[in-house]
Motif scaffolding. Structure first.
Motif, PDB file in Angstrom:
ATOM      1  N   GLN A 279       0.829  -1.210   0.000  1.00  0.00           N
ATOM      2  CA  GLN A 279       0.000   0.000   0.000  1.00  0.00           C
ATOM      3  C   GLN A 279       0.863   1.260   0.000  1.00  0.00           C
ATOM      4  O   GLN A 279       0.592   2.204  -0.746  1.00  0.00           O
ATOM      5  N   ASP A 280       1.878   1.269   0.828  1.00  0.00           N
ATOM      6  CA  ASP A 280       2.746   2.448   0.905  1.00  0.00           C
ATOM      7  C   ASP A 280       3.494   2.660  -0.411  1.00  0.00           C
ATOM      8  O   ASP A 280       3.647   3.799  -0.861  1.00  0.00           O
ATOM      9  N   ARG A 281       3.945   1.601  -1.011  1.00  0.00           N
ATOM     10  CA  ARG A 281       4.716   1.700  -2.242  1.00  0.00           C
ATOM     11  C   ARG A 281       3.842   2.036  -3.451  1.00  0.00           C
ATOM     12  O   ARG A 281       4.307   2.642  -4.429  1.00  0.00           O
ATOM     13  N   ALA A 282       2.570   1.633  -3.385  1.00  0.00           N
ATOM     14  CA  ALA A 282       1.677   1.819  -4.518  1.00  0.00           C
ATOM     15  C   ALA A 282       0.560   2.819  -4.206  1.00  0.00           C
ATOM     16  O   ALA A 282      -0.537   2.710  -4.750  1.00  0.00           O
ATOM     17  N   ALA A 283       0.863   3.789  -3.352  1.00  0.00           N
ATOM     18  CA  ALA A 283      -0.175   4.731  -2.907  1.00  0.00           C
ATOM     19  C   ALA A 283      -0.851   5.434  -4.082  1.00  0.00           C
ATOM     20  O   ALA A 283      -2.087   5.548  -4.141  1.00  0.00           O
ATOM     21  N   LEU A 284      -0.067   5.911  -5.057  1.00  0.00           N
ATOM     22  CA  LEU A 284      -0.642   6.633  -6.194  1.00  0.00           C
ATOM     23  C   LEU A 284      -1.486   5.705  -7.058  1.00  0.00           C
ATOM     24  O   LEU A 284      -2.587   6.063  -7.491  1.00  0.00           O
ATOM     25  N   PHE A 285      -1.002   4.520  -7.303  1.00  0.00           N
ATOM     26  CA  PHE A 285      -1.711   3.554  -8.126  1.00  0.00           C
ATOM     27  C   PHE A 285      -3.039   3.162  -7.465  1.00  0.00           C
ATOM     28  O   PHE A 285      -4.076   3.036  -8.141  1.00  0.00           O
ATOM     29  N   LEU A 286      -3.030   2.980  -6.139  1.00  0.00           N
ATOM     30  CA  LEU A 286      -4.227   2.539  -5.432  1.00  0.00           C
ATOM     31  C   LEU A 286      -5.241   3.663  -5.223  1.00  0.00           C
ATOM     32  O   LEU A 286      -6.368   3.408  -4.794  1.00  0.00           O
ATOM     33  N   THR A 287      -4.863   4.894  -5.543  1.00  0.00           N
ATOM     34  CA  THR A 287      -5.793   6.024  -5.404  1.00  0.00           C
ATOM     35  C   THR A 287      -7.065   5.801  -6.207  1.00  0.00           C
ATOM     36  O   THR A 287      -8.164   6.170  -5.781  1.00  0.00           O
ATOM     37  N   PHE A 288      -6.941   5.178  -7.385  1.00  0.00           N
ATOM     38  CA  PHE A 288      -8.096   4.975  -8.260  1.00  0.00           C
ATOM     39  C   PHE A 288      -9.147   4.055  -7.645  1.00  0.00           C
ATOM     40  O   PHE A 288     -10.322   4.134  -8.004  1.00  0.00           O
ATOM     41  N   ILE A 289      -8.747   3.190  -6.733  1.00  0.00           N
ATOM     42  CA  ILE A 289      -9.703   2.244  -6.140  1.00  0.00           C
ATOM     43  C   ILE A 289      -9.792   2.423  -4.628  1.00  0.00           C
ATOM     44  O   ILE A 289     -10.284   1.545  -3.921  1.00  0.00           O
ATOM     45  N   ASP A 290      -9.333   3.563  -4.146  1.00  0.00           N
ATOM     46  CA  ASP A 290      -9.322   3.802  -2.698  1.00  0.00           C
ATOM     47  C   ASP A 290     -10.728   3.807  -2.109  1.00  0.00           C
ATOM     48  O   ASP A 290     -10.921   3.484  -0.933  1.00  0.00           O
TER      49      ASP A 290
END
Length: 321
Positions: A279-290
């Motif tokens: 989650q920490d490493r992919a914070a920007l990527f996971l924004t779309f499905i947050d």
């Protein structure tokens, strides 16, 4: 009539000599003939027949008669204007006798060292389609294929690493007047995705580095639609683990002898469990499905649907039931 009788008598009295001559011819043809010297001739003929769009080179060529006729080539190198250069340590082609008689491309092909793995291909007669079109049954088995090399062949813009094992059976008209029916079972082990950027309908997207124990996919292609029956991303204990199911339109098109595919509408339901480190490493990527996240003890779970009418438009994301 007397001449025919004399000829038959001569053949009967000389059958031993004829037998020796036939055997000697086969021994010379299959064991003593310098097939290796044909490399340049075969390469030039293949280039000529394909208008210089296909080039084949090999170091050694052997032919066999028993148990079935076949050709074996070592250190094969293939170039094409449509694909990256390909090579194989050993290529064995065993045509089917029934296929030769019927002038059909039936037989068996095995390639060792192809894309750093081994591939077996069997082509035989298949059942006709509902419209009466003749189809071939194609069976493919691939082991330990390099995902990095396969990525280059498939022109995938993202760096990928791993080993691919695949089993597939298809019923297909090789001119693709109709769409094929395909069953696919694929496993990728030691999967790695280095940090990379990829262009999407929503703009450039930065993908985080990811390592997975395995990726498994089982599905079938029918009537121009690929249906994922079982899709597993990672394994319990990996930084990312989950399942995917759904379908996507894939139409194979014959463009005057050059084949391609058209990607249509898709609809996927995804269930992912991500650990805190990912989650920490992919914070920007996971924004779309947050918005579809549920916190867990060691990270979060994401359950959502993603769909679009075609691959060129931004996808629609909604909660999964």
């Amino acid at each position: 009539m007397e001449q025919i009788r004399n000829l038959l008598t001569l053949l009967k009295n000389s059958k031993g000599k004829i037998f020796v001559m036939v055997v000697s011819s086969f021994v010379f043809l299959f064991f003593l003939f310098p097939f290796d010297d044909l490399s340049d001739l075969i390469s030039s003929q293949v280039s000529k027949m394909t208008n210089n769009s296909f080039y084949v080179q090999f170091e050694r060529l052997k032919m066999s008669l028993f148990p079935t006729p076949g050709v074996k080539m070592d250190q094969v190198y293939i170039e094409s204007i449509r694909t990256p250069a390909l090579s194989a340590e050993e290529l064995v082609i065993t045509p089917s006798v029934a296929g030769i008689i019927a002038q059909k491309p039936y037989g068996h092909v095995s390639a060792k060292g192809f894309l750093k793995g081994d591939v077996d291909l069997n082509v035989g007669k298949g059942s006709r389609s509902e419209n009466g079109i003749e189809r071939q049954k194609i069976e493919v088995s691939a082991k330990k294929i390099s995902l990095h090399d396969l990525r280059g062949l498939a022109n995938i813009p993202v760096l990928l690493k791993g080993q691919v094992n695949l089993e597939s059976t298809a019923l297909a008209d090789l001119t693709f007047q109709e769409q094929p029916d395909v069953d696919l079972n694929m496993t990728i082990t030691q999967f790695e995705l280095p940090p990379s950027n990829v262009n999407t309908p929503m703009g450039p997207l930065t993908l985080p580095d990811l390592k997975l124990s395995a990726v498994e996919l089982k599905g079938r292609l029918a009537a121009g639609r690929f249906i994922i029956e079982t899709g597993t991303i990672g394994k319990p204990g990996d930084e990312l683990y989950g399942t995917i199911k759904g379908n996507i339109g894939i139409t194979i098109v014959n463009r005057g002898g050059s084949f391609g595919q058209q990607i249509g509408a898709y609809n996927f339901e995804i269930d992912l469990k991500a650990k805190k480190a990912f989650q920490d490493r992919a914070a920007l990527f996971l924004t779309f499905i947050d918005g579809y996240k549920t916190p867990t003890a060691d990270g979060a779970q994401y359950k959502f649907k993603v769909s679009a009418n075609n691959a060129m438009m931004p996808p629609s994301i909604s909660p999964a039931r």
